[in-house]
Scaffold this active site. Sequence first.
Site, PDB file in Angstrom:
ATOM      1  N   GLU A  45      -1.310 -20.093   1.511  1.00 45.87           N
ATOM      2  CA  GLU A  45      -1.362 -19.035   2.522  1.00 45.87           C
ATOM      3  C   GLU A  45      -2.673 -19.144   3.285  1.00 45.87           C
ATOM      4  OE1 GLU A  45      -0.634 -14.227   2.804  1.00 45.87           O
ATOM      5  OE2 GLU A  45      -1.550 -15.011   0.976  1.00 45.87           O
ATOM      6  N   LYS A 114       5.933 -13.377   7.038  1.00 47.40           N
ATOM      7  CA  LYS A 114       5.773 -12.554   5.833  1.00 47.40           C
ATOM      8  C   LYS A 114       6.477 -11.214   6.019  1.00 47.40           C
ATOM      9  CE  LYS A 114       1.973 -11.315   2.684  1.00 47.40           C
ATOM     10  NZ  LYS A 114       0.508 -11.493   2.535  1.00 47.40           N
ATOM     11  N   CYS A 155       3.159 -14.790  -0.468  1.00 47.98           N
ATOM     12  CA  CYS A 155       2.274 -13.942  -1.270  1.00 47.98           C
ATOM     13  C   CYS A 155       2.939 -12.651  -1.746  1.00 47.98           C
ATOM     14  CB  CYS A 155       0.987 -13.668  -0.505  1.00 47.98           C
ATOM     15  SG  CYS A 155      -0.381 -13.151  -1.583  1.00 47.98           S
TER      16      CYS A 155
END
Length: 278
Positions: A45, A114, A155
């Site tokens: 990331e 995301k 994440c």
Amino acid sequence: MVLEKFRLAVVQLQVTSVKADNLSRARRLVKEAAGQGSKVVLLPECFNSPYGTGFFASYAERIPGESTQMLSEIAKENKVYLVGGSIPEEDGGKLYNSCTVFNPDGELILKHRKIHLFDISVPGKIHFQESETLSPGNSLSMFETPFCKIGVGICYDIRFAELAQLYSRKGCQLLVYPGAFNMTTGPAHWELLQRGRAVDNQVYVATASPARDETASYVAWGHSTVVSPWGEVVSKAGPEEAVIYADIDLQYLADIRQQIPITSQRRGDLYTVTEVKL
């Protein structure tokens, strides 16, 4: 013909404030990974910039742009499927935390924004609000390879079991999560979540973190990991820059699904997880 095994490489990159250095280091380590027989390579990331709400706007790029052009080139040069970690993306006046995937011809085949923004507050430990600067993505993201189908999250997305369940139900055998857990949530939950997602869905799970930099404003936990469908840690980095490898064995995955047939034993008459079409 579907190959029963293929090599996955996870690059735990030392990220600095100098974008050009981050890109050149990524280029070198992807080449190193390909040289070890890797067919799929995963970057962390925010691999091209420091992680933090104060950095996203100044490092943001459009896609295609400088960083994704480099990813396209190294995927093609090394003949790998390259999961390009994530970068801050600017589009239409909004910022996103976006992962791009390139095939061995250097073609962009996927962009995952995301979905779940990292807004947490642990008193005395950490307070972070991605939503101060970022907008969320609104779609599931999967791509096909000659080896298997792969699902992508970034994440905080790993904390949401429903996303992994949907990927598994849609045929994914490997889930990849570029991520940057911190020194509070990392030791507590990083490996636990990966093993949970792997066992719940009988899939391989791989995570790529930036290497730890104690001088950064946001200190990443590191410990990039690959977990098997049995929940075993196959490969794991320490806190420093490294490339780790795992041979993804799809026959082993099939055997586990046959031995413990949770897919056919689910009680669809009592509960279900479904995708909502936007």
